[in-house]
Design an enzyme around this catalytic site. Structure first.
Site, PDB file in Angstrom:
ATOM      1  N   GLY A  44     -32.877  -0.859 -81.804  1.00 58.45           N
ATOM      2  CA  GLY A  44     -34.149  -0.689 -81.094  1.00 58.45           C
ATOM      3  C   GLY A  44     -35.191  -1.704 -81.527  1.00 58.45           C
ATOM      4  N   HIS A 104     -33.117  -9.411 -89.448  1.00 61.66           N
ATOM      5  CA  HIS A 104     -31.982  -8.474 -89.553  1.00 61.66           C
ATOM      6  C   HIS A 104     -31.369  -8.543 -90.960  1.00 61.66           C
ATOM      7  CE1 HIS A 104     -31.731  -7.263 -85.394  1.00 61.66           C
ATOM      8  NE2 HIS A 104     -31.369  -8.438 -84.938  1.00 61.66           N
TER       9      HIS A 104
HETATM   10  P1  A3P Z   1     -28.789   0.885 -75.541  1.00 58.68           P
HETATM   11  O1  A3P Z   1     -27.783  -0.208 -75.451  1.00 58.68           O
HETATM   12  O2  A3P Z   1     -28.258   2.111 -76.179  1.00 58.68           O
HETATM   13  O3  A3P Z   1     -29.458   1.171 -74.246  1.00 58.68           O
HETATM   14  P2  A3P Z   1     -32.078  -4.083 -80.134  1.00 58.68           P
HETATM   15  O4  A3P Z   1     -33.426  -4.301 -79.539  1.00 58.68           O
HETATM   16  O5  A3P Z   1     -32.114  -3.818 -81.600  1.00 58.68           O
HETATM   17  O6  A3P Z   1     -31.143  -5.175 -79.750  1.00 58.68           O
HETATM   18  O7  A3P Z   1     -31.541  -2.714 -79.525  1.00 58.68           O
HETATM   19  C1  A3P Z   1     -31.262  -2.602 -78.158  1.00 58.68           C
HETATM   20  C2  A3P Z   1     -31.217  -1.135 -77.798  1.00 58.68           C
HETATM   21  O8  A3P Z   1     -32.552  -0.608 -77.710  1.00 58.68           O
HETATM   22  C3  A3P Z   1     -30.589  -0.897 -76.431  1.00 58.68           C
HETATM   23  O9  A3P Z   1     -29.956   0.374 -76.530  1.00 58.68           O
HETATM   24  C4  A3P Z   1     -31.809  -0.894 -75.540  1.00 58.68           C
HETATM   25  O10 A3P Z   1     -31.602  -0.288 -74.297  1.00 58.68           O
HETATM   26  C5  A3P Z   1     -32.782  -0.113 -76.405  1.00 58.68           C
HETATM   27  N1  A3P Z   1     -34.187  -0.346 -76.030  1.00 58.68           N
HETATM   28  C6  A3P Z   1     -34.780  -1.533 -75.719  1.00 58.68           C
HETATM   29  N2  A3P Z   1     -36.067  -1.346 -75.420  1.00 58.68           N
HETATM   30  C7  A3P Z   1     -36.314  -0.024 -75.539  1.00 58.68           C
HETATM   31  C8  A3P Z   1     -37.480   0.780 -75.352  1.00 58.68           C
HETATM   32  N3  A3P Z   1     -38.632   0.265 -74.975  1.00 58.68           N
HETATM   33  N4  A3P Z   1     -37.357   2.111 -75.580  1.00 58.68           N
HETATM   34  C9  A3P Z   1     -36.196   2.653 -75.952  1.00 58.68           C
HETATM   35  N5  A3P Z   1     -35.055   1.950 -76.143  1.00 58.68           N
HETATM   36  C10 A3P Z   1     -35.115   0.620 -75.953  1.00 58.68           C
END
Ligand code: A3P
Length: 300
Positions: A44, A104
């Protein structure tokens, strides 16, 4: 192939993380006013970047989707608002506007100046099953060249053995969790699931920790809610849907898939779920044995 570095495994193919970590060790100087957002990939990060950016710069850009059509998050990606310190562009030109950065890197491999300065770190943790499923989808979306998709079985196998892009998911979380207990003024440990469940509470906690707490006035004009709405999944996905961003490893639309808690059950077998839960339990029990944690269960 994989690299083993500071106790963590890293992909060697097309991955500059180990080189970046080493370069940052030598060259990076954290300031006491800096705020580092840290996470294991797919926890997230994009959401946390948006929230922290919107909170810190809320006096500069009036918040609110209708009241502020020029807010950066309404036309650029959160990834363009908060630099990623191990990226090539940052290493070549380490500039940032408001002291907000993202990494990260596992806690124990952070550049020493981050640990020795008074800067703050916000870690975002997400449950490993959803992280794995999110990562697996991400990996296959990155393969837009028509190459064979990675099978879930293979992604699961590597993930459960700790072979993730920044090393073992569990060790990554535990490193920051431990730091948050030992140095609560320095490291804030947040959970994706809590943010989904009670965004207002978590966003206030975040704002307070990064030094820009909401005032009574802010609460009165609905700033907290406006920030939550601005950084909400639907809004960010809409803004980034064309993937129109600058030269990067991938277009930004791939950071928005479903954005929910528990989607993993739609993909993982019962056996896979049991294996991942068992690893989580074993890792947690080990923390208790080592007295890293006492009774509080991080429930990741
Ligand atoms: P999912 O693949 O389960 O949908 P990161 O940003 O660390 O790469 O993580 C990506 C994950 O966070 C994805 O999960 C994405 O959909 C979710 N994500 C991105 N923006 C978000 C938001 N505003 N609220 C909730 N989840 C979000």
């Amino acid at each position: 192939g994989f690299w083993h570095f500071h106790g963590f495994w890293y992909h060697s193919k097309a991955d500059f993380s180990v080189e970046a970590i080493m370069a940052l060790q030598d060259d990076f100087q954290a300031l006491p006013t800096d705020v580092f957002l840290a996470s294991h990939p797919k926890s997230g990060t994009t959401w946390l970047k948006a929230l922290a950016f919107a909170i810190l710069d809320r006096n500069k850009f009036k918040i609110g989707i209708s009241s502020c059509p020029t807010h950066p998050l309404l036309y650029i990606s959160p990834h363009d608002c908060v630099p990623f310190i191990e990226s090539e562009s940052f290493l070549n030109n380490p500039s940032y506007a408001n002291g907000l950065m993202h990494t990260h890197i596992p806690y124990t491999s952070l550049p020493t100046s981050i640990n020795s300065s008074d800067c703050r770190i916000v870690y975002l943790c997400r449950n490993p099953k959803d992280v794995l499923i999110s990562y697996w989808h991400f990996l296959n979306k990155l393969k837009d060249d028509g190459s064979t998709p990675t099978k879930l079985d293979d992604a699961f196998e590597l993930f459960s053995r700790g072979m993730s892009p920044y090393g073992s998911f569990w060790d990554h979380v535990i490193g920051y969790y431990k730091a948050s207990l030992e140095r609560p003024n320095k490291v804030l440990f947040l959970k994706y699931e809590d943010l989904k469940k009670d965004p207002e509470k978590e966003v206030k906690k975040l704002a307070k920790f990064i030094g820009n707490p909401f005032t009574k006035e802010d609460e009165f004009d609905g700033s907290v809610q406006k920030i939550i709405e601005l950084c909400g999944f639907e809004n960010l996905r809409e803004v980034n849907k064309d993937g129109k961003q600058s030269p990067k490893v991938c277009s930004d639309d791939i950071y928005f898939r479903k954005g929910v808690v528990g989607d993993a059950v739609n993909y993982l077998t019962t056996e896979m779920i049991q294996t991942l839960d068992k690893i989580t339990k074993e890792k947690f029990d080990e923390c208790v044995r080592q007295e890293i944690v006492k009774l509080e269960n991080p429930q990741f």
